[in-house]
Design a protein around this motif. Structure first.
Motif, short mmCIF file in Angstrom:
data_model
loop_
_atom_site.label_atom_id
_atom_site.label_comp_id
_atom_site.label_asym_id
_atom_site.label_seq_id
_atom_site.Cartn_x
_atom_site.Cartn_y
_atom_site.Cartn_z
N PRO A 116 10.44 -0.50 -1.57
CA PRO A 116 11.02 -1.58 -2.38
C PRO A 116 10.31 -2.91 -2.12
N LEU A 117 10.26 -3.76 -3.13
CA LEU A 117 9.45 -4.98 -3.07
C LEU A 117 9.71 -5.87 -1.86
N VAL A 118 10.92 -5.87 -1.36
CA VAL A 118 11.24 -6.76 -0.25
C VAL A 118 10.38 -6.46 0.98
N TYR A 119 10.01 -5.21 1.19
CA TYR A 119 9.23 -4.85 2.38
C TYR A 119 7.78 -5.33 2.30
N PRO A 120 7.03 -5.01 1.24
CA PRO A 120 5.65 -5.52 1.22
C PRO A 120 5.58 -7.04 1.11
N ILE A 121 6.53 -7.66 0.42
CA ILE A 121 6.52 -9.12 0.30
C ILE A 121 6.74 -9.75 1.67
N THR A 122 7.72 -9.27 2.40
CA THR A 122 8.01 -9.81 3.73
C THR A 122 6.86 -9.56 4.70
N ALA B 64 -8.47 -6.73 -1.82
CA ALA B 64 -9.50 -5.78 -2.27
C ALA B 64 -9.65 -4.62 -1.30
N PHE B 65 -9.46 -4.89 0.00
CA PHE B 65 -9.58 -3.85 1.02
C PHE B 65 -8.23 -3.25 1.40
N ASN B 66 -7.20 -3.55 0.60
CA ASN B 66 -5.86 -2.97 0.76
C ASN B 66 -5.22 -3.26 2.12
N VAL B 67 -5.45 -4.46 2.64
CA VAL B 67 -4.80 -4.87 3.88
C VAL B 67 -3.31 -5.06 3.61
N ALA B 68 -2.50 -4.57 4.49
CA ALA B 68 -1.03 -4.67 4.40
C ALA B 68 -0.50 -3.95 3.17
N ASP B 69 -1.18 -2.91 2.74
CA ASP B 69 -0.74 -2.14 1.58
C ASP B 69 0.02 -0.89 1.96
N ASN B 70 0.24 -0.66 3.23
CA ASN B 70 0.91 0.56 3.64
C ASN B 70 2.38 0.58 3.24
N LEU B 71 2.91 -0.55 2.77
CA LEU B 71 4.30 -0.62 2.33
C LEU B 71 4.43 -0.74 0.80
N LYS B 72 3.32 -0.55 0.07
CA LYS B 72 3.34 -0.82 -1.36
C LYS B 72 4.24 0.12 -2.16
N SER B 73 4.56 1.28 -1.63
CA SER B 73 5.44 2.19 -2.37
C SER B 73 6.91 1.96 -2.03
N PHE C 33 5.66 -18.86 6.15
CA PHE C 33 6.22 -17.54 5.85
C PHE C 33 7.11 -17.60 4.61
N VAL C 34 8.00 -18.57 4.57
CA VAL C 34 8.90 -18.71 3.43
C VAL C 34 8.14 -19.15 2.18
N ALA C 35 7.18 -20.06 2.35
CA ALA C 35 6.41 -20.56 1.20
C ALA C 35 5.50 -19.50 0.60
N LEU C 36 5.08 -18.53 1.40
CA LEU C 36 4.22 -17.47 0.88
C LEU C 36 5.00 -16.35 0.19
N MET C 37 6.29 -16.30 0.41
CA MET C 37 7.08 -15.22 -0.21
C MET C 37 7.02 -15.23 -1.74
N PRO C 38 7.20 -16.38 -2.42
CA PRO C 38 7.07 -16.33 -3.88
C PRO C 38 5.67 -15.91 -4.33
N PHE C 39 4.66 -16.36 -3.60
CA PHE C 39 3.28 -15.98 -3.94
C PHE C 39 3.11 -14.47 -3.88
N PHE C 40 3.53 -13.86 -2.78
CA PHE C 40 3.36 -12.43 -2.64
C PHE C 40 4.32 -11.65 -3.53
N ALA C 41 5.45 -12.24 -3.86
CA ALA C 41 6.35 -11.60 -4.82
C ALA C 41 5.65 -11.49 -6.18
N LEU C 42 5.01 -12.56 -6.59
CA LEU C 42 4.27 -12.52 -7.86
C LEU C 42 3.09 -11.55 -7.78
N ARG C 43 2.41 -11.52 -6.64
CA ARG C 43 1.28 -10.59 -6.49
C ARG C 43 1.76 -9.15 -6.59
#
Length: 177
Positions: free
Chosen positions: A81-87, A70-79, A139-149
């Motif tokens: 490619p997906l691999v960067y914000p997910i990682t 909601a507060f856009n934490v870690a959103d500076n990579l949202k534009s 770290f690895v287990a959260l990757m699918p979660f953030f990929a879906l997000r």
């Protein structure tokens, strides 16, 4: 007019509650499996003893992730490619999970009257290697979660939910000419 606003407010509240629920559910499964694994490895008499901590940690972390989004934490990579914000998001939140894991061990040790150093050393969270491995697994287990997000951010939460739980539209790849 007031009825329309109330319905919109209720609809938005339900949508946000559903988002929070799915974050919680993913974390609960993940942390619950870790707690069960820990109980088996340490040969504890009650393998479900740590499930309460898993639920509490999942609730706390779900709220943290929800508000961080909601507060856009870690959103500076949202534009990018997906691999960067997910990682990046997986790394940030796995560090948070390590911190909460250590806090949980200290609190559990304090509950049983152990000093902080003893509770960390006997819990399986004492050595730097063990903490590093826990962090890497998270770290690895959260990757699918953030990929879906991230995909939900692009196509919409409702559309992603529909694709998984309601219907599946057929995909027709573009024809090369």
């Amino acid at each position: 007019m007031v009825g329309d606003q109330l319905n919109q407010f209720k609809e938005k509240g339900l949508r946000e509650l559903r988002r929070l629920f799915w974050i919680f559910a993913y974390l609960w499964v993940l942390l619950g499996l870790f707690a069960l694994h820990k109980s088996i490895i340490l040969n504890l008499p009650d393998p479900f003893y740590h499930q309460g901590f898993a639920v509490i940690n999942a609730l706390v972390l779900a709220k943290v992730i929800y508000f961080a989004e909601a507060f856009n934490v870690a959103d500076n990579l949202k534009s990018r490619p997906l691999v960067y914000p997910i990682t990046y998001r997986s790394a940030v939140f796995s560090l948070m999970l390590i911190l909460f894991h250590l806090i949980e061990e200290v609190l559990a040790g304090a509950w049983h009257g152990k000093p902080i150093t003893d509770s960390l050393a006997t819990s399986g969270a004492g050595s730097a290697k063990e903490i590093l491995v826990f962090g890497l697994i998270m770290f690895v287990a959260l990757m699918p979660f953030f990929a879906l997000r991230e995909i939900a951010r692009d196509i919409g939460d409702d559309r992603l939910f529909e694709q998984f739980f309601v219907r599946r539209s057929t995909y027709a790849p573009l024809q090369s000419q």
